[in-house]
Each structure stands twice: as C-alpha cells, then as structure tokens.
Design an enzyme around this catalytic site. Structure first.
Site, PDB file in Angstrom:
ATOM      1  N   GLU A  32       4.944   7.205 -21.761  1.00 12.30           N
ATOM      2  CA  GLU A  32       4.919   6.796 -23.175  1.00 12.30           C
ATOM      3  C   GLU A  32       6.306   7.004 -23.786  1.00 12.30           C
ATOM      4  O   GLU A  32       6.874   8.079 -23.692  1.00 12.30           O
ATOM      5  CB  GLU A  32       3.853   7.572 -23.951  1.00 12.30           C
ATOM      6  CG  GLU A  32       3.842   7.350 -25.450  1.00 12.30           C
ATOM      7  CD  GLU A  32       3.771   5.877 -25.872  1.00 12.30           C
ATOM      8  OE1 GLU A  32       2.811   5.189 -25.467  1.00 12.30           O
ATOM      9  OE2 GLU A  32       4.680   5.418 -26.602  1.00 12.30           O
TER      10      GLU A  32
ATOM     11  N   VAL B 236      -0.211   2.370 -31.035  1.00 16.39           N
ATOM     12  CA  VAL B 236      -0.225   1.808 -32.391  1.00 16.39           C
ATOM     13  C   VAL B 236      -1.484   2.247 -33.114  1.00 16.39           C
ATOM     14  O   VAL B 236      -1.456   2.646 -34.278  1.00 16.39           O
ATOM     15  CB  VAL B 236      -0.153   0.264 -32.317  1.00 16.39           C
ATOM     16  CG1 VAL B 236      -0.485  -0.368 -33.663  1.00 16.39           C
ATOM     17  CG2 VAL B 236       1.232  -0.176 -31.847  1.00 16.39           C
TER      18      VAL B 236
ATOM     19  N   LYS C  95      -7.383   3.500 -41.768  1.00 13.95           N
ATOM     20  CA  LYS C  95      -8.735   3.898 -42.198  1.00 13.95           C
ATOM     21  C   LYS C  95      -8.708   5.150 -43.064  1.00 13.95           C
ATOM     22  O   LYS C  95      -9.542   5.323 -43.959  1.00 13.95           O
ATOM     23  CB  LYS C  95      -9.641   4.108 -40.980  1.00 13.95           C
ATOM     24  CG  LYS C  95     -10.433   2.865 -40.624  1.00 13.95           C
ATOM     25  CD  LYS C  95      -9.676   1.814 -39.865  1.00 13.95           C
ATOM     26  CE  LYS C  95      -9.249   0.633 -40.627  1.00 13.95           C
ATOM     27  NZ  LYS C  95      -8.510  -0.361 -39.806  1.00 13.95           N
TER      28      LYS C  95
ATOM     29  N   GLY D 229      -5.111 -12.090 -43.052  1.00 13.36           N
ATOM     30  CA  GLY D 229      -5.902 -11.602 -41.910  1.00 13.36           C
ATOM     31  C   GLY D 229      -6.390 -10.196 -42.208  1.00 13.36           C
ATOM     32  O   GLY D 229      -6.244  -9.712 -43.337  1.00 13.36           O
TER      33      GLY D 229
ATOM     34  N   ILE E  11      -5.343  -7.208 -41.363  1.00 12.16           N
ATOM     35  CA  ILE E  11      -4.363  -6.171 -41.719  1.00 12.16           C
ATOM     36  C   ILE E  11      -3.890  -6.377 -43.166  1.00 12.16           C
ATOM     37  O   ILE E  11      -3.833  -5.434 -43.961  1.00 12.16           O
ATOM     38  CB  ILE E  11      -3.189  -6.168 -40.714  1.00 12.16           C
ATOM     39  CG1 ILE E  11      -3.704  -5.695 -39.344  1.00 12.16           C
ATOM     40  CG2 ILE E  11      -2.052  -5.267 -41.199  1.00 12.16           C
ATOM     41  CD1 ILE E  11      -2.698  -5.722 -38.220  1.00 12.16           C
TER      42      ILE E  11
ATOM     43  N   GLU F   5      -1.796 -16.738 -48.458  1.00 12.41           N
ATOM     44  CA  GLU F   5      -2.303 -17.120 -47.134  1.00 12.41           C
ATOM     45  C   GLU F   5      -2.095 -18.631 -46.949  1.00 12.41           C
ATOM     46  O   GLU F   5      -2.426 -19.419 -47.834  1.00 12.41           O
ATOM     47  CB  GLU F   5      -3.798 -16.737 -47.047  1.00 12.41           C
ATOM     48  CG  GLU F   5      -4.570 -17.349 -45.903  1.00 12.41           C
ATOM     49  CD  GLU F   5      -4.005 -17.044 -44.524  1.00 12.41           C
ATOM     50  OE1 GLU F   5      -3.846 -15.854 -44.188  1.00 12.41           O
ATOM     51  OE2 GLU F   5      -3.712 -18.012 -43.778  1.00 12.41           O
TER      52      GLU F   5
ATOM     53  N   HIS G   5     -36.671   3.746 -42.883  1.00 12.92           N
ATOM     54  CA  HIS G   5     -36.559   3.310 -44.273  1.00 12.92           C
ATOM     55  C   HIS G   5     -36.159   4.494 -45.141  1.00 12.92           C
ATOM     56  O   HIS G   5     -36.673   5.589 -44.935  1.00 12.92           O
ATOM     57  CB  HIS G   5     -37.909   2.758 -44.748  1.00 12.92           C
ATOM     58  CG  HIS G   5     -37.891   2.295 -46.167  1.00 12.92           C
ATOM     59  ND1 HIS G   5     -37.254   1.139 -46.552  1.00 12.92           N
ATOM     60  CD2 HIS G   5     -38.409   2.847 -47.303  1.00 12.92           C
ATOM     61  CE1 HIS G   5     -37.388   0.987 -47.856  1.00 12.92           C
ATOM     62  NE2 HIS G   5     -38.083   2.006 -48.341  1.00 12.92           N
TER      63      HIS G   5
HETATM   64  P1  FAD Z   1      -0.770   0.041 -28.247  1.00 15.92           P
HETATM   65  O1  FAD Z   1      -1.692   0.840 -29.054  1.00 15.92           O
HETATM   66  O2  FAD Z   1       0.183  -0.860 -28.923  1.00 15.92           O
HETATM   67  O3  FAD Z   1       0.015   1.082 -27.347  1.00 15.92           O
HETATM   68  C1  FAD Z   1       1.054   0.687 -26.523  1.00 15.92           C
HETATM   69  C2  FAD Z   1       1.940   1.876 -26.271  1.00 15.92           C
HETATM   70  O4  FAD Z   1       2.889   1.517 -25.273  1.00 15.92           O
HETATM   71  C3  FAD Z   1       2.747   2.304 -27.483  1.00 15.92           C
HETATM   72  O5  FAD Z   1       2.524   3.671 -27.733  1.00 15.92           O
HETATM   73  C4  FAD Z   1       4.186   2.036 -27.097  1.00 15.92           C
HETATM   74  O6  FAD Z   1       5.085   2.995 -27.607  1.00 15.92           O
HETATM   75  C5  FAD Z   1       4.115   2.120 -25.582  1.00 15.92           C
HETATM   76  N1  FAD Z   1       5.169   1.381 -24.888  1.00 15.92           N
HETATM   77  C6  FAD Z   1       5.590   0.115 -25.118  1.00 15.92           C
HETATM   78  N2  FAD Z   1       6.558  -0.227 -24.238  1.00 15.92           N
HETATM   79  C7  FAD Z   1       6.741   0.850 -23.446  1.00 15.92           C
HETATM   80  C8  FAD Z   1       7.572   1.106 -22.343  1.00 15.92           C
HETATM   81  N3  FAD Z   1       8.419   0.194 -21.876  1.00 15.92           N
HETATM   82  N4  FAD Z   1       7.506   2.327 -21.758  1.00 15.92           N
HETATM   83  C9  FAD Z   1       6.657   3.277 -22.228  1.00 15.92           C
HETATM   84  N5  FAD Z   1       5.833   3.081 -23.258  1.00 15.92           N
HETATM   85  C10 FAD Z   1       5.859   1.879 -23.849  1.00 15.92           C
HETATM   86  N6  FAD Z   1      -7.862  -2.104 -33.857  1.00 15.92           N
HETATM   87  C11 FAD Z   1      -9.141  -1.730 -33.964  1.00 15.92           C
HETATM   88  O7  FAD Z   1      -9.888  -1.820 -33.000  1.00 15.92           O
HETATM   89  N7  FAD Z   1      -9.646  -1.234 -35.143  1.00 15.92           N
HETATM   90  C12 FAD Z   1      -8.858  -1.110 -36.244  1.00 15.92           C
HETATM   91  O8  FAD Z   1      -9.343  -0.670 -37.285  1.00 15.92           O
HETATM   92  C13 FAD Z   1      -7.506  -1.506 -36.166  1.00 15.92           C
HETATM   93  N8  FAD Z   1      -6.694  -1.391 -37.224  1.00 15.92           N
HETATM   94  C14 FAD Z   1      -5.379  -1.734 -37.108  1.00 15.92           C
HETATM   95  C15 FAD Z   1      -4.556  -1.599 -38.209  1.00 15.92           C
HETATM   96  C16 FAD Z   1      -3.220  -1.934 -38.123  1.00 15.92           C
HETATM   97  C17 FAD Z   1      -2.341  -1.785 -39.324  1.00 15.92           C
HETATM   98  C18 FAD Z   1      -2.690  -2.385 -36.872  1.00 15.92           C
HETATM   99  C19 FAD Z   1      -1.240  -2.727 -36.737  1.00 15.92           C
HETATM  100  C20 FAD Z   1      -3.498  -2.528 -35.766  1.00 15.92           C
HETATM  101  C21 FAD Z   1      -4.852  -2.199 -35.874  1.00 15.92           C
HETATM  102  N9  FAD Z   1      -5.712  -2.347 -34.795  1.00 15.92           N
HETATM  103  C22 FAD Z   1      -7.027  -1.995 -34.919  1.00 15.92           C
HETATM  104  C23 FAD Z   1      -5.254  -2.907 -33.508  1.00 15.92           C
HETATM  105  C24 FAD Z   1      -5.021  -1.790 -32.495  1.00 15.92           C
HETATM  106  O9  FAD Z   1      -4.091  -0.887 -33.017  1.00 15.92           O
HETATM  107  C25 FAD Z   1      -4.516  -2.387 -31.200  1.00 15.92           C
HETATM  108  O10 FAD Z   1      -5.375  -3.403 -30.757  1.00 15.92           O
HETATM  109  C26 FAD Z   1      -4.446  -1.306 -30.134  1.00 15.92           C
HETATM  110  O11 FAD Z   1      -3.560  -0.276 -30.520  1.00 15.92           O
HETATM  111  C27 FAD Z   1      -3.988  -1.888 -28.803  1.00 15.92           C
HETATM  112  O12 FAD Z   1      -3.948  -0.879 -27.862  1.00 15.92           O
HETATM  113  P2  FAD Z   1      -2.968  -0.958 -26.604  1.00 15.92           P
HETATM  114  O13 FAD Z   1      -3.275   0.252 -25.793  1.00 15.92           O
HETATM  115  O14 FAD Z   1      -3.057  -2.274 -25.981  1.00 15.92           O
HETATM  116  O15 FAD Z   1      -1.495  -0.875 -27.188  1.00 15.92           O
END
Ligand code: FAD
Length: 474
Positions: A35, A43, A53, A183, A185, A204, A444
């Site tokens: 990481e 994220v 949230k 959308g 977000i 939008e 209920h």
């Molecule tokens: P990510 O969570 O993006 O994690 C990827 C990780 O990889 C990151 O920590 C990054 O630093 C790391 N990384 C990247 N490149 C490298 C590299 N080369 N080497 C090492 N590490 C690296 N989803 C929901 O289900 N419910 C919600 O309520 C929701 N709310 C959201 C609100 C916002 C504002 C945003 C932006 C997103 C939200 N999402 C929500 C979407 C959700 O955050 C993502 O779908 C989810 O985080 C995706 O998970 P992931 O593991 O694919 O990637």
C-alpha cells in the site's frame, strides 16, 4: 538484494485488496500486501464511504433536529464547530485503519508500505521510504482502485476547486458552493454542505440526477434537493472555470447560451478514473480497455495468467462491496475453486436524504433491454413505521419475472433504505419468488414490512393498500 518470495502479492489495500489479502491468508497462503498510502483501507475508508457517511450522519442530526419542529419539539439553530466535526470523522478513520493493520498482523499478512510497480509477470518492485524491494510471486492481485476525474478545463491548481477528497476535509463551510455532477457523490456531498449551511447549486449535464436509479426512486431525492439546495440545474454544463480573487468564476453552457457566476468553492464530482498508469503493466500481459480499466473475465483473471484484478480498477459498478466480492472470487479461483462473478447481485445505495437503494434488475434496465417484467409497488405513506419516523416520502418496489414470479430486482427509496436493501439482495440470491416474500412474516411496525406488503400487493391483497385483485387470482 535477494527478492522476497511469496505465494500471493496484493497491490493496493482498499476494500478489494485487504479483503483479498485476508481471505488468502485465512486459506493458508503466504501473502504480502502493498500500500502506497500511510493508512490502510483505500479510498473507501480514508476518503470515500466512511468519511462521507460520518458527515452525512452529522447532517442527518441537524435535519432531524430541524424537523422535530413538526412534532412540537424545537431546538435552537445548530452551532457547527468544523474542527471538532473533522476531528471526530478523522478519529473514525484512524480507528478503522488501525483495525485493518491489526487484523493483517494477526493473520500473518506482511504489509509493505510503498508503491508497487510490475517489472515483469513474476516480479513486483516496491518503492519504499527505505529504498527498493523486489518481490517474486506466484500470483498477483491488482486492487489499485481509482481516483476522481478532473477535466483539464477545471484543473487550475486552485484549492477552491475540489474533488470529493478535498470536500471531505471540510476546510470550511463555503457560503456558495457549486457541485458539478448529480451522481451519488455529488448528491451526497451536496447534502452534507447544504445542511451545514452552504448555498448549494448543483449542475448536471443529463436530464436527471442519480442516472442509474429508476426515475420513481430518484424523484423523492430530487424533491429534497429542490428544497435543501439553492438550485438544481439539469441539462446544463460547466464549460470553463477561472480564478477570480478568492472566488471561482464559472461559465455555464445551457443549450448554447453562456452565463457566468461566482462561487466560493466548486466540487467536481464527474466520475472516477482507474489508477492503471505508472504500474508497469506494459511489462506484463495485462491489457486495458479504452478507458484504462484492466480487462478481466468473470474469474477476475487478466490476460496475464499470473495476475488477477479486482475492484474499481476493473470498472463496472465501482463500489466497495463489489471490490470485496471480487476479492473473494479471485482468491477462490487461485485456490482452485470454480468461483465466478457472473450472476452476483451487487446492491447499490445512495446515502442521500431520503436514501435510495436497489439491486438486481431495475425497471428502467428491463425496459431498455426489452425484458418483460411485472412491477409491484408499496408507497411508504401507507407504512405506519414510516409515519412514526415522519418520513412517508418512500417507495418499495419489486421487479418480477411474470411467468415464474421470481424476484429479479428490488428498489427502495426512503429513510434507511440502505439497510433494507440487503433483504432484497438475499431474496434474489436465494432465487426467491414474490410469494416467498409475501409469506415471510415481517415484524410490525418496521420499514421492512414494506417489502412484504409490496409482495402482497403483487397479488392484489396488501393489507395497507387497496388494489383491484389480479384477474388470474380471483
Ligand atoms: P481503493 O479503495 O481505491 O484502494 C486502492 C488502494 O490502492 C489505495 O489505497 C491506493 O493508495 C493503492 N494504490 C494505488 N496504486 C498503488 C500502487 N502502485 N502501489 C501500492 N498501492 C497503490 N462505495 C460504497 O460501496 N459505498 C459508499 O458509500 C461509497 N461512498 C463513496 C464516497 C466517495 C466520496 C468516494 C470517492 C467513493 C465512494 N465509494 C463508495 C466507492 C468506494 O470507495 C470504491 O468503490 C472502493 O474504495 C474501491 O475499492 P478498491 O479496493 O478497488 O480501491
């Protein structure tokens, strides 16, 4: 330095990556998790699901206090200490990310803090603060996620033009905030700022907000936004932005007519782009689609036999629980199971006020794909529980296969819809029929009864609504 040997290396510790690493370790694999961020959780935990949230909960508290006036309870106007709000939100993130680190340790997952880069199909280079490290792996799982899209025309390097990442920091509560993008977000963060006191204008380009949701489910959210935001402007585009003193001058384009307005801050929420650049994928057989998402099959296999990919980086529904499900599939395929993503039901929740949630086939999708369905609805105005919450602005609907009466989709809008949708997802995964739902006794007074009553309404005999009986059941 000798490369470190491992069975599985996972790149990226978001809800896809850490779920994959933990599951693989639970199944007895030697796992290394890479990481680049200081904190684990991706994220979702650090700048997505969890902070948004937390802020929405704070916003709901303000709204609930305001709406209590209807019940004869009056509170003074809220006084908002942004620093304490931020500290509380940060505390949640710190606790959860620390928990992930602890769980990794307990499972024997080695976490390396650094940036991963593929040297070839068997070797990952990790750039850490201490220097480079090489890892030889049997299988790699890529879960590097996505980042907010920022169109070039808006990318002025001005901190007042924010993505969700900066907006979640709540630097201040701007008097005038423009949200670009209707959308989930944009709508969620628009809700937060409007409740905290900003005059929010949401713009939008399409003719609707929450484009993926059925129009009847999006409507109550639109009604709310019309009340809570200063304005919701549909079919309108932002064509240009420029710095103007301490403000942002924004040029709008509505059917070719250009206008300009000044805002204290702008939130750009126009989509997410994959983190597939600078990863060394060109040194492997992994291929990308034209938007930069990694191509995978339903077993999460890329075009490189040693490399799997999961989560936002493979596109599709970009949600945390989709990433975690794909993590399980990738690990199971690696360990020899015949798992696949095809047919998996992924619920979607928009945490607006009211919440919107759906899973399986939507009514709009059925129409677009020419799939014959029957739809049964139960309005929350007829739900005793919804009225005790003073929230009759809800709807529960079932999308049903006519011949078999199998549930194909469930849609909800209303207070707490996000918690209710799991029953729909469970029913669809179990291949339940509408009758199964109608025959299941629901307690209920609860909002979950609306699912049972929507099922009863399908047969024309929901207790709390009246509908003419279906001819074939008389
Ligand atoms: P990510 O969570 O993006 O994690 C990827 C990780 O990889 C990151 O920590 C990054 O630093 C790391 N990384 C990247 N490149 C490298 C590299 N080369 N080497 C090492 N590490 C690296 N989803 C929901 O289900 N419910 C919600 O309520 C929701 N709310 C959201 C609100 C916002 C504002 C945003 C932006 C997103 C939200 N999402 C929500 C979407 C959700 O955050 C993502 O779908 C989810 O985080 C995706 O998970 P992931 O593991 O694919 O990637």
């Amino acid at each position: 330095m000798q490369p470190t040997q491992t069975q599985i290396v996972v790149v990226g510790a978001g809800p896809g990556g850490y779920a994959a690493a933990f599951y693989a370790a639970d199944l007895g694999k030697k796992v290394i998790l890479i990481e680049r961020d200081k904190r684990l959780g991706g994220v979702c935990l650090n700048r997505g699901c969890i902070p948004s949230k937390a802020l929405l909960h704070a916003a709901h508290t303000i709204t609930a206090a305001r709406e209590a006036e209807h019940h004869g309870i009056t509170f003074a106007s809220p006084s908002i200490d942004v620093t304490r709000l931020r500290t509380w939100k940060e505390g949640i993130i710190t606790k959860l990310s620390g928990g992930i680190a602890q769980l990794a340790k307990m499972r024997g997952v080695q976490v390396i803090s650094g940036r991963g880069y593929f040297e070839d199909s068997k070797t990952l280079r990790v750039e850490t603060e201490q220097g480079q490290q090489f890892i030889n792996y049997e299988q790699a799982i890529i879960s590097v996620g996505s980042k907010s899209a920022m169109p070039k025309a808006f990318d002025l390097g001005n901190p007042r033009i924010m993505t969700s990442r900066e907006a979640l920091e709540v630097e201040d509560i701007p008097e005038n905030l423009l949200v670009v993008g209707g959308g989930y977000i944009g709508m969620e963060l628009g809700t937060v700022y409007a409740t905290l006191g900003s005059k929010v204008v949401l713009v939008e380009a399409l003719d609707t907000i929450l484009a993926g949701a059925d129009p009847d489910l999006a409507r109550p959210v639109m009604n709310y936004a019309k009340r809570a935001f200063k304005e919701v402007r549909l079919r309108a585009k932002v064509s240009k932005m420029a710095t103007s003193g301490k403000q942002i001058k924004v040029e709008f384009d509505v059917n070719g007519t250009k206008t300009e307005e000044l805002y204290d801050r702008v939130l750009v929420a126009v989509g997410r782009t994959p983190n597939s650049a600078d990863l060394g994928l060109e040194n492997t057989k992994v291929t990308l689609d034209d938007k930069g998402f990694i191509k995978v099959n339903e077993k999460q296999q890329t075009d490189d036999p040693a490399i799997y990919a999961i989560g936002d980086i493979v596109g599709g529904v970009m949600l945390a629980h989709k990433a975690s499900k794909e993590a399980r599939i990738a690990v199971e395929v690696i360990t020899g199971e015949n798992s696949s993503f095809s047919g998996v039901t992924i619920p979607a929740v928009v945490f607006t006020d009211p919440e919107v949630a759906w899973c399986g086939l939507t009514e709009a999708e059925a129409k677009a794909r020419n799939i014959e369905v029957k739809v049964s609805k139960f309005p929350w105005g007829a739900s005793g529980r919804a009225l005790t919450f003073d929230r009759p602005d809800g709807l529960t609907k079932l999308v049903v296969e006519p011949e078999t009466e199998r549930l194909l989709g469930v849609g909800l809008v209303g207070f707490g819809a996000g918690e209710l949708i799991s029953e729909g997802a469970f029913a669809i995964e179990m291949g339940a029929t509408v009758m199964d739902l109608a025959l299941t006794v629901h307690p209920h007074p609860t909002l979950s009864e609306t699912l049972m009553e929507a099922a009863e309404a399908f047969y024309g005999h929901a207790t709390h609504t009246f509908s003419k009986k279906r001819e074939d059941r008389q």
